[in-house]
Design an enzyme around this catalytic site. Sequence first.
Site, short mmCIF file in Angstrom:
data_model
loop_
_atom_site.label_atom_id
_atom_site.label_comp_id
_atom_site.label_asym_id
_atom_site.label_seq_id
_atom_site.Cartn_x
_atom_site.Cartn_y
_atom_site.Cartn_z
N TYR A 139 0.86 -1.19 0.00
CA TYR A 139 0.00 0.00 0.00
C TYR A 139 0.89 1.23 0.00
CZ TYR A 139 -3.37 3.49 1.69
OH TYR A 139 -4.16 4.61 1.83
N ASP A 234 9.19 2.36 0.10
CA ASP A 234 8.15 2.98 0.92
C ASP A 234 8.33 2.46 2.34
OD1 ASP A 234 5.96 3.86 2.22
OD2 ASP A 234 4.50 3.27 0.69
N LYS A 262 4.30 8.12 9.46
CA LYS A 262 3.98 7.46 10.73
C LYS A 262 4.94 7.83 11.87
CE LYS A 262 0.85 4.21 8.74
NZ LYS A 262 0.91 3.71 7.38
#
Length: 424
Positions: A139, A234, A262
């Site tokens: 994702y 990522d 995050k």
Amino acid sequence: MKELIKRAKKFLVGGVNSPVRSFLYVGGEPLIIKEGKGCRLIDVEDKEYLDYICSWGAIIHGHANEFIENKVAEALKKGNNFGLTTEIEIELAEMICNSIKSIEKIRFVNSGTEATMSAIRLARAYTKRDIIIKFEGCYHGHADHFLSKGGSGLATFDIPLSPGVPKEIVQNTITLPYNDIQNLEETFEKLKDKIACAIIEPIAGNMGVVLPDLDFLKRLRKLCRENGSLLIFDEVITGFRVSSNGAQGLFNIEPDITCLGKIIGGGFPIGAYGGKEEIMDMIAPLGPVYQAGTLAGNPIVMTAGKAALELITNFTYDYLNRLAEKLEKGIYDAANDSKIEILINRKGSMFSLFFSNKPVKNFNDVRNSKYDYYKKVFWYLLKKGILLPPSPFESMFLTTKHTDVEIERTIEVFYEAFSGLKNE
Ligand SMILES: *Cc1c(COP(=O)(O)O)cnc(C)c1O
């Protein structure tokens, strides 16, 4: 809670601001949280939960961490956004660049979605090519060109995954299976000098945890280099989660561009992308690649991020790893006790539980695991005050505020949950 859920559903789409929070994968009513402290969440009915969601990995030092809280409270007194550069941005940038060797320069944005979207734009501009390769089950946020799925054959162009995404936009995206070297080689063979970049989660955390075969990652690195394509890692989850040099540090593989998010925001909205100076200098104002943000590098977020990184020591990862290993072993023992076949994929303090009797190495394996079991275990644990991610496709995380006491309690409840499954 019922009343609040009703109001949530009236005014917020599906009662949420991000779909997974609606518990759609496990069914039943979602939680509405009032407060968090350490490794616990408290809902609006004052029920406490031991938290294994940890803000989808963003929280590594526990909720309402005092050190971060104090720094943020101080920063708030000085104003919350200026729209001009501040010292704290420079400090956080410096810390990240010193920690992750492949990042020489960085640009802060407001979310992981923005980071990956901008990284792709940069890679396309740098290579003057359009095609991007991504991997099934990874994702990268919700920008249009990632919302696609593989077409009808290998190395064919994608089709939109969501209405609202024009097919022209995903016609330059190719989705390949994770950990599949042969497909990768065939695709590069076929499209060689047309591939701008490959983007990958070097440890996948958004189909549950799926670990990369090292040979696969190395091959990907090599193919990108040989064909003049950029490799984008990522590391929005893995950056500062699996080590302070990310997954790239663990595997000793250097990407050209890294995306972060995050953890580096200390629980506040953030994203960042960085890499070699030569590539990064193509971004405005130095170069022609446009990308901007009114609230990017916001001083409150930067303060929280810096505080979060300051709290990380080498001891942090040893501690998290020891607890996670203990929990992993305990869950396996509990499953064996009831003769339930499970598989735990784990790297440090990110892990996930699959009901599968064979290795889970790509999205197909994830799909073939039994989620009805996951659902039952989820609800059993929730009743006992333990909160797993409400989806078998999400990873579980630990914080430094989890201790042996919570791990032992969790294992105990897994024994009961598995024994319930056996007796069905
Ligand atoms: C969470 C996540 C994103 C998206 O970040 P947002 O801040 O939710 O936009 C991108 N990539 C990975 C690997 C993620 O886990």
